[in-house]
Write a protein that holds these residues in place. Sequence first.
Motif, PDB file in Angstrom:
ATOM      1  N   ASN A  36      61.726  33.849  14.900  1.00 29.79           N
ATOM      2  CA  ASN A  36      61.657  32.380  14.882  1.00 29.79           C
ATOM      3  C   ASN A  36      62.643  31.852  13.834  1.00 29.79           C
ATOM      4  O   ASN A  36      62.726  32.382  12.720  1.00 29.79           O
ATOM      5  CB  ASN A  36      60.243  31.901  14.504  1.00 29.79           C
ATOM      6  CG  ASN A  36      59.213  32.216  15.571  1.00 29.79           C
ATOM      7  OD1 ASN A  36      58.152  32.728  15.289  1.00 29.79           O
ATOM      8  ND2 ASN A  36      59.537  31.921  16.814  1.00 29.79           N
ATOM      9  N   GLY A  37      63.359  30.823  14.221  1.00 30.06           N
ATOM     10  CA  GLY A  37      64.276  30.188  13.275  1.00 30.06           C
ATOM     11  C   GLY A  37      65.599  30.911  13.112  1.00 30.06           C
ATOM     12  O   GLY A  37      66.416  30.537  12.255  1.00 30.06           O
ATOM     13  N   ALA A  38      65.848  31.931  13.947  1.00 24.22           N
ATOM     14  CA  ALA A  38      67.091  32.714  13.812  1.00 24.22           C
ATOM     15  C   ALA A  38      68.339  31.912  14.202  1.00 24.22           C
ATOM     16  O   ALA A  38      69.454  32.248  13.800  1.00 24.22           O
ATOM     17  CB  ALA A  38      67.006  33.981  14.659  1.00 24.22           C
ATOM     18  N   GLY A  39      68.140  30.883  15.036  1.00 26.47           N
ATOM     19  CA  GLY A  39      69.300  30.072  15.445  1.00 26.47           C
ATOM     20  C   GLY A  39      69.629  30.168  16.926  1.00 26.47           C
ATOM     21  O   GLY A  39      70.677  29.691  17.374  1.00 26.47           O
ATOM     22  N   LYS A  40      68.707  30.727  17.718  1.00 26.83           N
ATOM     23  CA  LYS A  40      68.978  30.945  19.156  1.00 26.83           C
ATOM     24  C   LYS A  40      69.100  29.601  19.900  1.00 26.83           C
ATOM     25  O   LYS A  40      70.068  29.371  20.631  1.00 26.83           O
ATOM     26  CB  LYS A  40      67.855  31.799  19.792  1.00 26.83           C
ATOM     27  CG  LYS A  40      67.631  33.126  19.097  1.00 26.83           C
ATOM     28  CD  LYS A  40      66.501  33.914  19.712  1.00 26.83           C
ATOM     29  CE  LYS A  40      65.132  33.261  19.586  1.00 26.83           C
ATOM     30  NZ  LYS A  40      64.653  33.122  18.187  1.00 26.83           N
ATOM     31  N   THR A  41      68.102  28.737  19.716  1.00 31.00           N
ATOM     32  CA  THR A  41      68.128  27.459  20.430  1.00 31.00           C
ATOM     33  C   THR A  41      69.326  26.630  19.996  1.00 31.00           C
ATOM     34  O   THR A  41      70.008  26.015  20.831  1.00 31.00           O
ATOM     35  CB  THR A  41      66.810  26.680  20.171  1.00 31.00           C
ATOM     36  OG1 THR A  41      65.735  27.424  20.735  1.00 31.00           O
ATOM     37  CG2 THR A  41      66.837  25.297  20.804  1.00 31.00           C
ATOM     38  N   THR A  42      69.613  26.629  18.710  1.00 29.97           N
ATOM     39  CA  THR A  42      70.766  25.861  18.219  1.00 29.97           C
ATOM     40  C   THR A  42      72.048  26.370  18.874  1.00 29.97           C
ATOM     41  O   THR A  42      72.899  25.581  19.298  1.00 29.97           O
ATOM     42  CB  THR A  42      70.859  25.984  16.682  1.00 29.97           C
ATOM     43  OG1 THR A  42      69.612  25.550  16.120  1.00 29.97           O
ATOM     44  CG2 THR A  42      71.985  25.140  16.119  1.00 29.97           C
ATOM     45  N   THR A  43      72.170  27.690  18.984  1.00 28.06           N
ATOM     46  CA  THR A  43      73.351  28.276  19.625  1.00 28.06           C
ATOM     47  C   THR A  43      73.456  27.799  21.079  1.00 28.06           C
ATOM     48  O   THR A  43      74.517  27.339  21.520  1.00 28.06           O
ATOM     49  CB  THR A  43      73.254  29.822  19.579  1.00 28.06           C
ATOM     50  OG1 THR A  43      73.218  30.232  18.215  1.00 28.06           O
ATOM     51  CG2 THR A  43      74.422  30.480  20.284  1.00 28.06           C
ATOM     52  N   THR A 188      64.915  35.013  24.531  1.00 25.87           N
ATOM     53  CA  THR A 188      63.515  35.344  24.801  1.00 25.87           C
ATOM     54  C   THR A 188      62.913  36.132  23.651  1.00 25.87           C
ATOM     55  O   THR A 188      63.627  36.823  22.915  1.00 25.87           O
ATOM     56  CB  THR A 188      63.366  36.138  26.129  1.00 25.87           C
ATOM     57  OG1 THR A 188      61.982  36.378  26.367  1.00 25.87           O
ATOM     58  CG2 THR A 188      64.112  37.464  26.100  1.00 25.87           C
ATOM     59  N   HIS A 189      61.581  36.001  23.510  1.00 21.35           N
ATOM     60  CA  HIS A 189      60.835  36.854  22.582  1.00 21.35           C
ATOM     61  C   HIS A 189      60.143  37.981  23.362  1.00 21.35           C
ATOM     62  O   HIS A 189      59.492  38.824  22.764  1.00 21.35           O
ATOM     63  CB  HIS A 189      59.763  36.043  21.841  1.00 21.35           C
ATOM     64  CG  HIS A 189      60.335  35.057  20.856  1.00 21.35           C
ATOM     65  ND1 HIS A 189      61.083  35.438  19.777  1.00 21.35           N
ATOM     66  CD2 HIS A 189      60.271  33.710  20.794  1.00 21.35           C
ATOM     67  CE1 HIS A 189      61.445  34.364  19.083  1.00 21.35           C
ATOM     68  NE2 HIS A 189      60.967  33.306  19.692  1.00 21.35           N
ATOM     69  N   GLN A 190      60.257  37.947  24.699  1.00 22.32           N
ATOM     70  CA  GLN A 190      59.587  38.960  25.524  1.00 22.32           C
ATOM     71  C   GLN A 190      60.514  40.170  25.638  1.00 22.32           C
ATOM     72  O   GLN A 190      61.353  40.252  26.535  1.00 22.32           O
ATOM     73  CB  GLN A 190      59.246  38.389  26.894  1.00 22.32           C
ATOM     74  CG  GLN A 190      58.294  37.203  26.793  1.00 22.32           C
ATOM     75  CD  GLN A 190      57.924  36.624  28.147  1.00 22.32           C
ATOM     76  OE1 GLN A 190      58.218  37.181  29.193  1.00 22.32           O
ATOM     77  NE2 GLN A 190      57.265  35.485  28.134  1.00 22.32           N
TER      78      GLN A 190
HETATM   79  P1  ATP Z   1      62.457  29.978  17.739  1.00 17.98           P
HETATM   80  O1  ATP Z   1      62.453  31.422  18.147  1.00 17.98           O
HETATM   81  O2  ATP Z   1      61.322  29.646  16.811  1.00 17.98           O
HETATM   82  O3  ATP Z   1      62.561  29.028  18.896  1.00 17.98           O
HETATM   83  P2  ATP Z   1      65.305  29.739  17.128  1.00 17.98           P
HETATM   84  O4  ATP Z   1      65.900  31.081  16.892  1.00 17.98           O
HETATM   85  O5  ATP Z   1      65.544  29.130  18.465  1.00 17.98           O
HETATM   86  O6  ATP Z   1      63.756  29.768  16.795  1.00 17.98           O
HETATM   87  P3  ATP Z   1      66.444  27.307  16.039  1.00 17.98           P
HETATM   88  O7  ATP Z   1      65.503  26.404  16.756  1.00 17.98           O
HETATM   89  O8  ATP Z   1      67.836  27.362  16.505  1.00 17.98           O
HETATM   90  O9  ATP Z   1      65.870  28.798  15.964  1.00 17.98           O
HETATM   91  O10 ATP Z   1      66.423  26.891  14.503  1.00 17.98           O
HETATM   92  C1  ATP Z   1      67.284  27.469  13.544  1.00 17.98           C
HETATM   93  C2  ATP Z   1      67.091  26.730  12.224  1.00 17.98           C
HETATM   94  O11 ATP Z   1      67.571  25.385  12.342  1.00 17.98           O
HETATM   95  C3  ATP Z   1      65.630  26.638  11.772  1.00 17.98           C
HETATM   96  O12 ATP Z   1      65.588  26.731  10.372  1.00 17.98           O
HETATM   97  C4  ATP Z   1      65.236  25.235  12.214  1.00 17.98           C
HETATM   98  O13 ATP Z   1      64.216  24.707  11.395  1.00 17.98           O
HETATM   99  C5  ATP Z   1      66.549  24.470  12.040  1.00 17.98           C
HETATM  100  N1  ATP Z   1      66.671  23.337  12.964  1.00 17.98           N
HETATM  101  C6  ATP Z   1      66.784  23.412  14.323  1.00 17.98           C
HETATM  102  N2  ATP Z   1      66.900  22.185  14.854  1.00 17.98           N
HETATM  103  C7  ATP Z   1      66.871  21.304  13.804  1.00 17.98           C
HETATM  104  C8  ATP Z   1      66.971  19.874  13.692  1.00 17.98           C
HETATM  105  N3  ATP Z   1      67.125  19.115  14.775  1.00 17.98           N
HETATM  106  N4  ATP Z   1      66.888  19.339  12.459  1.00 17.98           N
HETATM  107  C9  ATP Z   1      66.754  20.104  11.357  1.00 17.98           C
HETATM  108  N5  ATP Z   1      66.667  21.461  11.394  1.00 17.98           N
HETATM  109  C10 ATP Z   1      66.728  22.046  12.600  1.00 17.98           C
END
Ligand code: ATP
Length: 254
Positions: A36-43, A188-190
């Motif tokens: 969680n929070g690794a940056g996948k969704t942001t990427t 995915t986490h699966q």
């Molecule tokens: P998960 O497995 O929990 O979905 P993830 O790997 O997809 O996590 P991200 O959602 O990309 O991780 O988040 C990466 C970092 O960026 C986290 O520290 C998150 O809190 C931060 N973050 C993501 N979106 C925002 C935002 N809109 N504003 C501030 N911080 C953000």
Amino acid sequence: MLEVTNLYKSFKNVQAVSGLSLHVQAGEIVGLLGPNGAGKTTTLRCICGILRPDAGQIIIGGYDLAQQEQQAKRLIAFIPEVPNPYELLTVREHIQFVAMCYGTIDIFHQRIEELLHRFDLKEKENALVATLSKGMKQKLAVACAFVHDAKVFLCDEPLIGIDPKGQHELKSELQRLRDEGCAVLVSTHQLDTAERLCDRVVIMQAGRKLAEGTLEDLQAQAQMADSTLEQVFLRLTEEAEHAGNPVSEPAPAD
Ligand code: ATP
């Protein structure tokens, strides 16, 4: 087909992605894994153009997303983790609306029918999106991703909330897309699913790429022959955690 080079993205004081490079070839499913929070969704949100990166280059089918946005975006389909559909449209209208964004409904008429059937939405075609269950909204998001002929599929936890039949259908679809030469990047986490579905994985941690390769490559890196992806993932991420994740750096100044 998809080439990400040296991607950086921060939110105020959070460095979410830090110098990430990855690629997905045509005819390949790549898993994007990480705690969680690794940056996948942001990427994924940077690749599909929802977020503007601080630095880095994203090339989709030969088009630079920053310079040739429209051409690049036409090649992409995105299945988000949390769908946010237009609640006051019916299911059919919603798919039609997405079809209109890519051309005329006439071209897609046959496909809309097909998608309603394939993703078990036919019964709900005249229901308002607002009245759908969470899983049905996810199925709608999946159906919308198949409206146009995308070449690069970006899927953020696409199986969450979908019933077993829907999951099976989606996994088969992703394999079919791969066989037809599309590039698929799926977070995915699966890990058991990732092990069966993906040709390769990229493991992210603290915004950076921790490891990349086939299961065999990762087994070799972790010195864990014959282990599952889950075992290898846990070993690599725990080791990195104990070694102290490298501090995420902001994008270098131009
Ligand atoms: P998960 O497995 O929990 O979905 P993830 O790997 O997809 O996590 P991200 O959602 O990309 O991780 O988040 C990466 C970092 O960026 C986290 O520290 C998150 O809190 C931060 N973050 C993501 N979106 C925002 C935002 N809109 N504003 C501030 N911080 C953000």
